[in-house]
Design a protein around this motif. Structure first.
Motif, PDB file in Angstrom:
ATOM      1  N   GLU A   1       0.036  -1.026  -0.084  1.00  0.00           N
ATOM      2  CA  GLU A   1      -0.120   0.204  -0.046  1.00  0.00           C
ATOM      3  C   GLU A   1       0.839   1.036  -0.015  1.00  0.00           C
ATOM      4  OE1 GLU A   1      -2.643   3.066   0.346  1.00  0.00           O
ATOM      5  OE2 GLU A   1      -3.411   1.334  -0.588  1.00  0.00           O
ATOM      6  N   ARG A   2       2.111   1.326   0.950  1.00  0.00           N
ATOM      7  CA  ARG A   2       2.596   2.688   0.783  1.00  0.00           C
ATOM      8  C   ARG A   2       3.472   2.755  -0.807  1.00  0.00           C
ATOM      9  NH1 ARG A   2       4.371   0.183   5.932  1.00  0.00           N
ATOM     10  NH2 ARG A   2       6.231  -0.290   4.653  1.00  0.00           N
ATOM     11  N   SER A   3       3.930   1.883  -0.607  1.00  0.00           N
ATOM     12  CA  SER A   3       5.153   2.161  -2.095  1.00  0.00           C
ATOM     13  C   SER A   3       4.406   1.843  -3.735  1.00  0.00           C
ATOM     14  CB  SER A   3       5.931   0.477  -2.098  1.00  0.00           C
ATOM     15  OG  SER A   3       5.618  -0.846  -2.217  1.00  0.00           O
ATOM     16  N   ARG A   4       3.221   1.449  -3.641  1.00  0.00           N
ATOM     17  CA  ARG A   4       2.903   1.617  -4.793  1.00  0.00           C
ATOM     18  C   ARG A   4       2.419   2.847  -5.858  1.00  0.00           C
ATOM     19  NH1 ARG A   4       3.407  -4.411  -6.655  1.00  0.00           N
ATOM     20  NH2 ARG A   4       4.375  -5.367  -5.027  1.00  0.00           N
ATOM     21  N   PRO A   5       2.348   2.673  -6.260  1.00  0.00           N
ATOM     22  CA  PRO A   5       1.684   4.135  -7.439  1.00  0.00           C
ATOM     23  C   PRO A   5       0.285   4.427  -6.978  1.00  0.00           C
ATOM     24  CG  PRO A   5       3.039   2.959  -9.239  1.00  0.00           C
ATOM     25  CD  PRO A   5       3.183   2.157  -7.472  1.00  0.00           C
ATOM     26  N   SER A   6      -0.317   5.072  -7.818  1.00  0.00           N
ATOM     27  CA  SER A   6      -1.565   5.121  -8.107  1.00  0.00           C
ATOM     28  C   SER A   6      -2.107   5.294  -9.639  1.00  0.00           C
ATOM     29  CB  SER A   6      -2.349   6.249  -7.330  1.00  0.00           C
ATOM     30  OG  SER A   6      -4.025   6.403  -6.980  1.00  0.00           O
ATOM     31  N   TYR A   7      -3.430   5.816  -9.783  1.00  0.00           N
ATOM     32  CA  TYR A   7      -3.415   5.850 -11.770  1.00  0.00           C
ATOM     33  C   TYR A   7      -3.819   7.451 -12.002  1.00  0.00           C
ATOM     34  CZ  TYR A   7      -3.434   0.887 -10.736  1.00  0.00           C
ATOM     35  OH  TYR A   7      -3.401  -0.628 -10.076  1.00  0.00           O
ATOM     36  N   PRO A   8      -3.784   7.721 -12.766  1.00  0.00           N
ATOM     37  CA  PRO A   8      -3.335   9.059 -13.182  1.00  0.00           C
ATOM     38  C   PRO A   8      -5.387   9.076 -13.630  1.00  0.00           C
ATOM     39  CG  PRO A   8      -2.240   7.985 -14.919  1.00  0.00           C
ATOM     40  CD  PRO A   8      -2.298   6.807 -14.313  1.00  0.00           C
ATOM     41  N   LEU A   9      -5.763  10.653 -12.593  1.00  0.00           N
ATOM     42  CA  LEU A   9      -7.458  10.841 -12.974  1.00  0.00           C
ATOM     43  C   LEU A   9      -7.323  10.467 -14.552  1.00  0.00           C
ATOM     44  CD1 LEU A   9      -7.166  13.230 -10.167  1.00  0.00           C
ATOM     45  CD2 LEU A   9      -8.014  10.777  -9.702  1.00  0.00           C
ATOM     46  N   SER A  10      -6.782  11.214 -15.585  1.00  0.00           N
ATOM     47  CA  SER A  10      -7.023  11.475 -16.286  1.00  0.00           C
ATOM     48  C   SER A  10      -7.568   9.699 -17.061  1.00  0.00           C
ATOM     49  CB  SER A  10      -6.019  11.449 -17.513  1.00  0.00           C
ATOM     50  OG  SER A  10      -5.056  11.442 -17.184  1.00  0.00           O
ATOM     51  N   ALA A  11      -7.041   9.013 -16.872  1.00  0.00           N
ATOM     52  CA  ALA A  11      -7.184   7.462 -17.619  1.00  0.00           C
ATOM     53  C   ALA A  11      -8.447   7.559 -16.616  1.00  0.00           C
ATOM     54  CB  ALA A  11      -5.840   7.086 -16.849  1.00  0.00           C
ATOM     55  N   LEU A  12      -8.928   7.616 -15.930  1.00  0.00           N
ATOM     56  CA  LEU A  12     -10.356   6.807 -14.662  1.00  0.00           C
ATOM     57  C   LEU A  12     -11.249   7.942 -15.307  1.00  0.00           C
ATOM     58  CD1 LEU A  12     -11.631   5.991 -13.496  1.00  0.00           C
ATOM     59  CD2 LEU A  12     -10.635   7.747 -11.065  1.00  0.00           C
ATOM     60  N   ALA A  13     -11.122   9.222 -16.148  1.00  0.00           N
ATOM     61  CA  ALA A  13     -12.108  10.467 -16.319  1.00  0.00           C
ATOM     62  C   ALA A  13     -12.194   9.309 -18.034  1.00  0.00           C
ATOM     63  CB  ALA A  13     -11.068  11.632 -16.581  1.00  0.00           C
ATOM     64  N   ALA A  14     -11.174   8.851 -18.372  1.00  0.00           N
ATOM     65  CA  ALA A  14     -11.454   8.392 -19.885  1.00  0.00           C
ATOM     66  C   ALA A  14     -12.701   7.336 -19.439  1.00  0.00           C
ATOM     67  CB  ALA A  14     -10.033   8.580 -20.423  1.00  0.00           C
ATOM     68  N   LEU A  15     -12.138   6.520 -18.814  1.00  0.00           N
ATOM     69  CA  LEU A  15     -12.845   4.915 -18.784  1.00  0.00           C
ATOM     70  C   LEU A  15     -14.155   5.931 -18.142  1.00  0.00           C
ATOM     71  CD1 LEU A  15     -10.752   2.114 -16.812  1.00  0.00           C
ATOM     72  CD2 LEU A  15     -11.289   2.300 -19.040  1.00  0.00           C
ATOM     73  N   ALA A  16     -13.880   6.233 -17.217  1.00  0.00           N
ATOM     74  CA  ALA A  16     -15.724   6.704 -16.773  1.00  0.00           C
ATOM     75  C   ALA A  16     -17.026   7.269 -17.881  1.00  0.00           C
ATOM     76  CB  ALA A  16     -15.870   7.595 -15.486  1.00  0.00           C
ATOM     77  N   ASP A  17     -15.790   7.964 -19.170  1.00  0.00           N
ATOM     78  CA  ASP A  17     -16.839   8.716 -20.107  1.00  0.00           C
ATOM     79  C   ASP A  17     -17.086   7.401 -21.273  1.00  0.00           C
ATOM     80  OD1 ASP A  17     -16.352  11.446 -18.935  1.00  0.00           O
ATOM     81  OD2 ASP A  17     -14.942  12.335 -20.278  1.00  0.00           O
ATOM     82  N   THR A  18     -15.992   6.338 -21.219  1.00  0.00           N
ATOM     83  CA  THR A  18     -16.246   5.808 -22.250  1.00  0.00           C
ATOM     84  C   THR A  18     -17.391   4.225 -21.955  1.00  0.00           C
ATOM     85  OG1 THR A  18     -15.044   4.686 -24.725  1.00  0.00           O
ATOM     86  CG2 THR A  18     -14.099   4.025 -21.881  1.00  0.00           C
ATOM     87  N   LEU A  19     -17.249   4.094 -21.099  1.00  0.00           N
ATOM     88  CA  LEU A  19     -17.905   2.822 -20.731  1.00  0.00           C
ATOM     89  C   LEU A  19     -18.656   2.642 -20.625  1.00  0.00           C
ATOM     90  CD1 LEU A  19     -15.541   1.299 -17.526  1.00  0.00           C
ATOM     91  CD2 LEU A  19     -15.421   1.267 -19.869  1.00  0.00           C
ATOM     92  N   PRO A  20     -20.222   3.547 -20.202  1.00  0.00           N
ATOM     93  CA  PRO A  20     -20.228   4.982 -18.848  1.00  0.00           C
ATOM     94  C   PRO A  20     -19.717   4.420 -17.556  1.00  0.00           C
ATOM     95  CG  PRO A  20     -21.972   5.068 -19.374  1.00  0.00           C
ATOM     96  CD  PRO A  20     -21.422   4.021 -20.136  1.00  0.00           C
ATOM     97  N   LEU A  21     -18.968   4.771 -16.242  1.00  0.00           N
ATOM     98  CA  LEU A  21     -19.062   4.778 -15.058  1.00  0.00           C
ATOM     99  C   LEU A  21     -19.863   5.770 -14.095  1.00  0.00           C
ATOM    100  CD1 LEU A  21     -15.478   3.468 -14.912  1.00  0.00           C
ATOM    101  CD2 LEU A  21     -17.986   1.672 -14.686  1.00  0.00           C
ATOM    102  N   GLU A  22     -21.241   5.410 -13.900  1.00  0.00           N
ATOM    103  CA  GLU A  22     -22.083   6.659 -12.978  1.00  0.00           C
ATOM    104  C   GLU A  22     -22.914   6.230 -11.819  1.00  0.00           C
ATOM    105  OE1 GLU A  22     -23.468   8.299 -16.659  1.00  0.00           O
ATOM    106  OE2 GLU A  22     -24.779   7.084 -17.047  1.00  0.00           O
ATOM    107  N   ALA A  23     -23.574   6.424 -11.173  1.00  0.00           N
ATOM    108  CA  ALA A  23     -24.455   6.443 -10.327  1.00  0.00           C
ATOM    109  C   ALA A  23     -25.488   5.303 -11.279  1.00  0.00           C
ATOM    110  CB  ALA A  23     -24.997   7.853  -9.748  1.00  0.00           C
TER     111      ALA A  23
END
Length: 262
Positions: free
Chosen positions: A19-41
């Motif tokens: 948990e401490r040493s691994r990176p997260s992921y770009p928010l731009s990648a998340l935003a692109a996925l949320a738009d294209t899948l889409p992911l939403e409520a």
């Protein structure tokens, strides 16, 4: 439940360091996925091999319901502690225990290479609703940087022959081998892929711990781990990658692959 020995034991020992040493992921990648899948409520996404929730917490930002699946107890407990609002189950990718047709998307972030894909893919197909998508995500080292290449060489030199590894272009063998399970399989679209730079601001200490949290290194005895630690520290010192305060950057690329179900 059956998981690879290196994952079952290594991640059990190294959940906190992971948990401490691994990176997260770009928010731009998340935003692109949320738009294209889409992911939403109102939508539901299953996160396979969720670990400590590095990608799970980003999925939760979309408003979609997130169902996390993680077989290693220590990783699962850490995820539940960090994300009390996310449902987490002790299944595997091959047998999630979730009801059929429950997901609009299934995500495997930094985990698909661990799965027995001949069994995991039918389980994904069972989970997905018509028109759903499978998303595979990996953070991979940018080995165009010389010190990163030397760092990664330590990882692969110590890896057992049967160790599943992410699809790294610099790894000997076929880096695209994970694609074969989809070739000619009915009902799946062509693979859509995008790649984002993901520089990780970190420290010498955490880069060393990043190596030590690798599953096949975490299972070594103390003396062997000390030798690995010394070798990693020597690489970082030789390349002079850090400032006087120990701060440095570990360059990653985030690779995202989307396959859609008809």
């Amino acid at each position: 439940m059956t998981v690879h020995h290196a994952a079952g034991v290594g991640y059990q020992r190294a959940a906190g360091v992971y948990e401490r040493s691994r990176p997260s992921y770009p928010l731009s990648a998340l935003a692109a996925l949320a738009d294209t899948l889409p992911l939403e409520a109102g939508r539901t996404v299953v996160d396979l091999g969720a670990g400590t929730g590095k990608f799970t917490r980003l999925l939760a930002l979309t408003g979609a319901e997130v169902l996390a699946v993680e077989p290693v107890r220590e990783m699962r407990e850490r995820l539940a502690e960090l994300l009390p609002g996310v449902a987490v189950t002790a299944g595997t990718a091959e047998a999630t225990g979730l009801p059929g047709g429950c997901a609009d998307a299934v995500v495997a972030a930094q985990s698909w290479h661990w799965f027995r894909t001949g069994e995991a893919l039918p389980e994904v197909e069972r989970l997905l609703r018509p028109g759903g998508a499978l998303v595979l995500v990996w953070n991979t080292y940018d080995t165009s940087v010389p010190w990163v290449r030397d760092f990664q060489d330590i990882y692969f030199r110590l890896a057992p022959k049967d160790l599943p590894s992410p699809p790294l272009a610099s790894r000997p063998g076929d880096p695209g081998g994970w694609r074969e399970v989809f070739a000619g399989r009915a009902g799946w679209s062509a693979i859509e892929e995008r790649h984002w730079p993901n520089p990780h601001s970190t420290t010498v200490v955490d880069v060393v711990e990043r190596m030590m949290s690798s599953s096949h290194i975490a299972v070594l005895d103390a003396a062997a781990q000390d030798r690995v630690r010394t070798e990693v520290e020597a690489v970082l010192a030789r390349h002079r990658v850090a400032g006087e305060d120990g701060a440095m950057e570990l360059p990653y690329t985030t690779d995202v692959y989307v396959l859609r179900r008809g």
